[in-house]
Design a protein around this motif. Structure first.
Motif, short mmCIF file in Angstrom:
data_model
loop_
_atom_site.label_atom_id
_atom_site.label_comp_id
_atom_site.label_asym_id
_atom_site.label_seq_id
_atom_site.Cartn_x
_atom_site.Cartn_y
_atom_site.Cartn_z
N TYR A 68 10.32 -0.04 9.73
CA TYR A 68 9.69 -0.30 8.46
C TYR A 68 9.57 0.94 8.05
O TYR A 68 9.47 2.01 8.81
N THR A 69 9.39 1.66 5.95
CA THR A 69 9.03 2.16 5.69
C THR A 69 8.34 1.52 4.51
O THR A 69 7.75 0.41 4.31
N PHE A 70 7.44 2.85 3.94
CA PHE A 70 6.64 2.49 2.55
C PHE A 70 7.52 1.55 1.66
O PHE A 70 6.92 1.26 0.62
N ASN A 71 8.19 1.88 1.34
CA ASN A 71 9.30 0.94 0.56
C ASN A 71 9.57 -0.07 0.74
O ASN A 71 9.75 -0.77 -0.16
N ASP A 72 9.54 -0.48 2.25
CA ASP A 72 9.20 -2.02 2.46
C ASP A 72 7.95 -2.41 2.61
O ASP A 72 7.66 -4.30 2.49
N VAL A 73 6.53 -2.55 1.69
CA VAL A 73 5.39 -2.65 1.42
C VAL A 73 5.90 -3.88 0.12
O VAL A 73 5.64 -3.64 -0.96
N TYR A 93 -3.20 8.45 -2.12
CA TYR A 93 -2.32 6.27 -1.63
C TYR A 93 -0.59 7.40 -2.68
O TYR A 93 -0.13 6.23 -1.80
N ALA A 94 -0.99 7.67 -4.04
CA ALA A 94 -0.01 7.48 -4.86
C ALA A 94 1.33 8.68 -3.99
O ALA A 94 2.63 8.27 -4.17
N GLU A 95 0.71 9.40 -3.07
CA GLU A 95 1.61 10.65 -2.38
C GLU A 95 2.56 9.24 -1.68
O GLU A 95 3.73 9.64 -0.97
N TYR A 96 2.52 8.27 -0.73
CA TYR A 96 2.77 7.76 -0.52
C TYR A 96 3.02 6.20 -0.44
O TYR A 96 4.40 5.63 -0.21
N LEU A 97 2.76 5.29 -1.04
CA LEU A 97 2.48 4.97 -1.71
C LEU A 97 3.52 4.21 -3.51
O LEU A 97 3.49 2.85 -3.97
N GLU A 99 6.01 5.12 -5.32
CA GLU A 99 7.35 5.36 -5.36
C GLU A 99 7.75 3.43 -4.81
O GLU A 99 8.08 2.73 -5.90
N ALA A 100 6.92 2.99 -4.41
CA ALA A 100 7.48 2.12 -3.77
C ALA A 100 5.59 0.31 -5.15
O ALA A 100 7.02 -0.69 -4.51
N LYS A 101 4.99 0.94 -5.36
CA LYS A 101 4.47 0.90 -6.16
C LYS A 101 4.26 -1.03 -5.63
O LYS A 101 4.73 -1.90 -6.20
N PRO A 102 3.89 -1.02 -4.22
CA PRO A 102 3.26 -3.03 -3.49
C PRO A 102 2.10 -3.47 -4.36
O PRO A 102 1.07 -3.13 -5.36
N ALA A 103 2.36 -4.65 -4.61
CA ALA A 103 1.27 -5.04 -5.00
C ALA A 103 0.19 -4.32 -4.01
O ALA A 103 0.43 -4.53 -3.19
N ARG A 104 -1.58 -4.79 -4.93
CA ARG A 104 -2.41 -3.82 -4.56
C ARG A 104 -3.89 -4.20 -4.51
O ARG A 104 -4.02 -4.99 -6.30
N ALA A 105 -5.05 -4.62 -4.41
CA ALA A 105 -5.87 -4.66 -3.99
C ALA A 105 -6.99 -3.83 -3.56
O ALA A 105 -6.44 -2.76 -2.39
N CYS A 106 -8.21 -3.44 -3.99
CA CYS A 106 -9.07 -2.16 -3.74
C CYS A 106 -10.47 -2.77 -4.50
O CYS A 106 -10.83 -3.68 -5.39
N VAL A 107 -11.76 -2.94 -3.55
CA VAL A 107 -12.32 -3.25 -2.91
C VAL A 107 -13.39 -2.35 -2.39
O VAL A 107 -12.90 -1.77 -0.93
N GLU A 108 -14.61 -2.80 -3.34
CA GLU A 108 -15.96 -1.80 -2.82
C GLU A 108 -16.45 -2.52 -1.64
O GLU A 108 -16.53 -3.64 -1.96
#
Length: 126
Positions: A68-73, A93-97, A99-108
């Motif tokens: 797989y690649t990051f584009n599959d995420v 994160y933007a350097e890796y994902l 272009e793919a722009k997957p759905a995301r959650a970011c929590v502390e």
């Protein structure tokens, strides 16, 4: 349902009773990756950007192993120790994902394994 276990020495070994990743029906579920250098199983740095980059490099190694690649995420979950690091984590994160722009959650979170500052897990689909 065929289940394929994914494991590579190019990512840190599991710290417990789990797999680096599992593929089922064209979907890859990658366990949370912390910023350990695979060869030494030690923390890459105390810097949050370096930790984010190493976590993503570990994820890339698992994606590569599975074909797989990051584009599959399609989904990412980011766990960070301090929400004040959100912008720094996003920058790497933007350097890796980006272009793919997957759905995301970011929590502390209160605490992460080995007291790291960041852990990231992914779901990818073929």
């Amino acid at each position: 349902m065929a289940k394929r276990i994914i494991n590579t020495p190019k990512a840190p070994a599991a710290l417990g009773p789990y797999s680096q990743a599992i593929e089922v029906n064209g979907t890859l579920y990658i366990s949370g990756q912390i910023p350990f250098v695979p060869e030494t199983m030690t923390l890459v740095s105390d810097d949050v950007k370096a930790q984010t980059r190493q976590s993503l490099e570990n994820l890339k190694a698992i994606l590569d192993e599975a074909g797989y690649t990051f584009n599959d995420v399609v989904k990412a979950s980011c766990f960070i120790k301090d929400m004040n690091d959100f912008a720094a984590v996003n920058e790497v994160y933007a350097e890796y994902l980006g272009e793919a722009k997957p759905a995301r959650a970011c929590v502390e979170v209160a605490r992460l394994p080995k007291d790291v500052k960041v852990e990231i897990e992914l779901i990818a689909v073929k």
